[in-house]
Design a protein around this motif. Structure first.
Motif, PDB file in Angstrom:
ATOM      1  N   GLU A 275       0.812  -1.215   0.000  1.00  0.00           N
ATOM      2  CA  GLU A 275       0.000   0.000   0.000  1.00  0.00           C
ATOM      3  C   GLU A 275       0.852   1.274   0.000  1.00  0.00           C
ATOM      4  O   GLU A 275       0.385   2.338   0.386  1.00  0.00           O
ATOM      5  N   ALA A 276       2.103   1.155  -0.441  1.00  0.00           N
ATOM      6  CA  ALA A 276       2.996   2.312  -0.477  1.00  0.00           C
ATOM      7  C   ALA A 276       3.492   2.545  -1.902  1.00  0.00           C
ATOM      8  O   ALA A 276       3.935   1.611  -2.578  1.00  0.00           O
ATOM      9  N   SER A 277       3.409   3.794  -2.356  1.00  0.00           N
ATOM     10  CA  SER A 277       3.849   4.140  -3.710  1.00  0.00           C
ATOM     11  C   SER A 277       4.633   5.441  -3.704  1.00  0.00           C
ATOM     12  O   SER A 277       4.347   6.354  -2.908  1.00  0.00           O
ATOM     13  N   LEU A 278       5.614   5.518  -4.587  1.00  0.00           N
ATOM     14  CA  LEU A 278       6.305   6.774  -4.869  1.00  0.00           C
ATOM     15  C   LEU A 278       5.748   7.292  -6.182  1.00  0.00           C
ATOM     16  O   LEU A 278       5.855   6.628  -7.225  1.00  0.00           O
ATOM     17  N   LEU A 279       5.111   8.449  -6.157  1.00  0.00           N
ATOM     18  CA  LEU A 279       4.494   9.027  -7.352  1.00  0.00           C
ATOM     19  C   LEU A 279       5.416  10.077  -7.957  1.00  0.00           C
ATOM     20  O   LEU A 279       5.798  11.040  -7.284  1.00  0.00           O
ATOM     21  N   ILE A 280       5.784   9.868  -9.228  1.00  0.00           N
ATOM     22  CA  ILE A 280       6.639  10.816  -9.956  1.00  0.00           C
ATOM     23  C   ILE A 280       5.745  11.609 -10.905  1.00  0.00           C
ATOM     24  O   ILE A 280       5.206  11.058 -11.869  1.00  0.00           O
ATOM     25  N   HIS A 281       5.559  12.890 -10.622  1.00  0.00           N
ATOM     26  CA  HIS A 281       4.706  13.754 -11.453  1.00  0.00           C
ATOM     27  C   HIS A 281       5.580  14.344 -12.559  1.00  0.00           C
ATOM     28  O   HIS A 281       6.363  15.276 -12.333  1.00  0.00           O
ATOM     29  N   THR A 282       5.435  13.804 -13.757  1.00  0.00           N
ATOM     30  CA  THR A 282       6.364  14.136 -14.855  1.00  0.00           C
ATOM     31  C   THR A 282       6.226  15.581 -15.332  1.00  0.00           C
ATOM     32  O   THR A 282       7.228  16.253 -15.574  1.00  0.00           O
ATOM     33  N   GLU A 283       4.999  16.051 -15.475  1.00  0.00           N
ATOM     34  CA  GLU A 283       4.799  17.402 -15.992  1.00  0.00           C
ATOM     35  C   GLU A 283       5.077  18.466 -14.925  1.00  0.00           C
ATOM     36  O   GLU A 283       5.616  19.527 -15.218  1.00  0.00           O
ATOM     37  N   LEU A 284       4.722  18.172 -13.684  1.00  0.00           N
ATOM     38  CA  LEU A 284       4.919  19.137 -12.600  1.00  0.00           C
ATOM     39  C   LEU A 284       6.316  19.053 -11.996  1.00  0.00           C
ATOM     40  O   LEU A 284       6.697  19.896 -11.183  1.00  0.00           O
ATOM     41  N   SER A 285       7.060  18.004 -12.350  1.00  0.00           N
ATOM     42  CA  SER A 285       8.460  17.831 -11.922  1.00  0.00           C
ATOM     43  C   SER A 285       8.606  17.787 -10.389  1.00  0.00           C
ATOM     44  O   SER A 285       9.399  18.522  -9.804  1.00  0.00           O
ATOM     45  N   PHE A 286       7.826  16.921  -9.774  1.00  0.00           N
ATOM     46  CA  PHE A 286       8.053  16.685  -8.339  1.00  0.00           C
ATOM     47  C   PHE A 286       7.585  15.269  -7.991  1.00  0.00           C
ATOM     48  O   PHE A 286       6.897  14.606  -8.783  1.00  0.00           O
TER      49      PHE A 286
END
Length: 409
Positions: A275-286
């Motif tokens: 239930e743990a994820s690292l989310l990489i926001h490509t367009e927002l760069s964070f």
């Protein structure tokens, strides 16, 4: 394991009966002859009450009780330290000591050792062994208080000619695991064969309420960080107690295990959950962390009311509850393994817009890295916002890489 205790019998003999006079007591099929000094040793009692009357001083007192049990009581009256051989003899001695109102003997029997039968084996161990903070009150303190509430002291059995039978403490648990617990308590050394053995020992600690020993058995690692010169403790999320966690704006969160630690150490929180994820926001760069389900609820309980606005609990149409917790994250000093390969520093930037050609096959505004295992320190900064600082993490990007990690039975 040492069986010595701090209990001491008061050697003083009250001047109740003439010390040199001999008194006769018929118990069962045996006649016992005791001096006035011995009869007076544990007084006032059934015996001093009888022989203290003028008309009885030369009579033979007849008692319909076990001569074998009275043999030890007689040794007690003569000034010897006696000890029950097992939990059944303890109850026999206690019944007769109650019947004869021998308060010194009762004190010794109930405040010296704990006697019990666990898994068919007899155990006797000093009460001091489990008297420390966190290990007491425990199963045995409560059991003894219940077992040794004599009705004679409450005047409920005035017309009963003999004590009622009383059963000893019999516990249907593992004798081997109980032996392991007693060895750990007496030696201070925790011997764990494997993780299944550890889980069994933890379950026994909770059953007997040995909470300080439980904290020593919980998986953890203590080490000094050579770069910060601070002691750190690595411990799983499920084992962290909220009351023992301290978060300030001055540095990382610190943790002190209850009943065990004299000082707090920097907390390194280990999370093993699907239930743990690292989310990489490509367009927002964070990047940020997303926890769901029980993991989100556990973290929220641990960290609330801090960052409560990042927690969502939604009731779906089918009546189920969807829980989410988003956390700010820093990976500057994190050792990260992705798809089984060690990454370079700031590897996640390759997923940002205009990043590496190697990541162009992954489409979408958000890349979801499933964290199989991870370790974090918790810091408060940016007007009190909590940040999870990565220490060590292992994640996968897709099902194929997750399946590669399965292994065969």
């Amino acid at each position: 394991m040492s069986l010595s205790t701090k209990y001491q019998v008061d050697p003083k003999i009250p001047a109740v009966l003439p010390f040199e006079k001999m008194y006769s007591i018929q118990v069962g099929d045996r006649l016992f002859r005791l001096s006035g000094a011995s009869v007076s040793f544990d007084s006032p009692s059934y015996f001093t009450s009888f022989f203290g009357r003028k008309e009885n001083e030369n009579k033979v007192l007849t008692v319909d009780r076990s001569s074998a049990v009275f043999d030890k009581i007689c040794s007690h009256l003569q000034g010897y330290c006696i000890r029950a051989d097992n939990e059944y003899e303890l109850m026999h001695l206690y019944a007769d000591a109650t019947y004869f109102n021998l308060q010194k003997l009762l004190k010794q029997l109930t405040e010296d050792f704990y006697y019990c039968n666990v898994g068919g084996l007899s155990f006797r161990f000093p009460q001091d062994l489990v008297a420390g903070e966190g290990n007491s009150p425990n199963y045995f303190t409560v059991a003894y208080q219940t077992t040794f509430q004599s009705p004679y002291f409450r005047g409920e059995l005035k017309d009963v000619i003999r004590p009622p039978p009383q059963s000893p403490i019999v516990i249907k648990r593992s004798a081997k695991l109980f032996t392991d617990l007693l060895n750990a308590l007496s030696t201070g050394r925790i011997c764990v064969d494997n993780e299944n053995h550890r889980r069994q020992l933890l379950a026994e600690c909770r059953y007997y309420r040995f909470l300080a020993l439980e904290q020593k058995l919980i998986p953890h690692k203590i080490q000094t960080n050579p770069f910060t010169h601070c002691e750190e403790i690595v411990i799983a999320l499920a084992d962290v107690k909220k009351d023992c966690l301290s978060i300030t704006c001055a540095g990382p969160a610190v943790y002190k295990r209850p009943f065990v630690d004299a000082k707090a150490r920097v907390l390194v929180l280990q999370i093993e959950s699907e239930e743990a994820s690292l989310l990489i926001h490509t367009e927002l760069s964070f990047v940020n962390l997303l926890f769901t389900g029980a993991t989100a609820r556990r973290l929220y309980t641990l960290l609330s009311p801090l960052d409560g606005d990042l927690y969502e609990s939604t009731v779906l149409e089918d009546g189920s509850v969807q829980e989410k917790l988003r956390m700010f994250v820093s990976l500057d000093e994190c050792s990260f393994t992705l798809n089984g390969h060690e990454t370079k520093k700031n590897w996640y930037m390759d997923f940002f817009a205009g990043g590496s050609e190697n990541t162009q096959s992954l489409n979408g505004d958000v890349i979801d890295v499933k964290l199989l295992r991870s370790q974090w320190t918790v810091n408060s900064k940016d007007q009190g916002r909590l940040w999870f600082n990565g220490v060590l993490a292992d994640g996968v990007l897709d099902v194929a890489n997750f399946n590669r990690r399965r292994g065969f039975l």
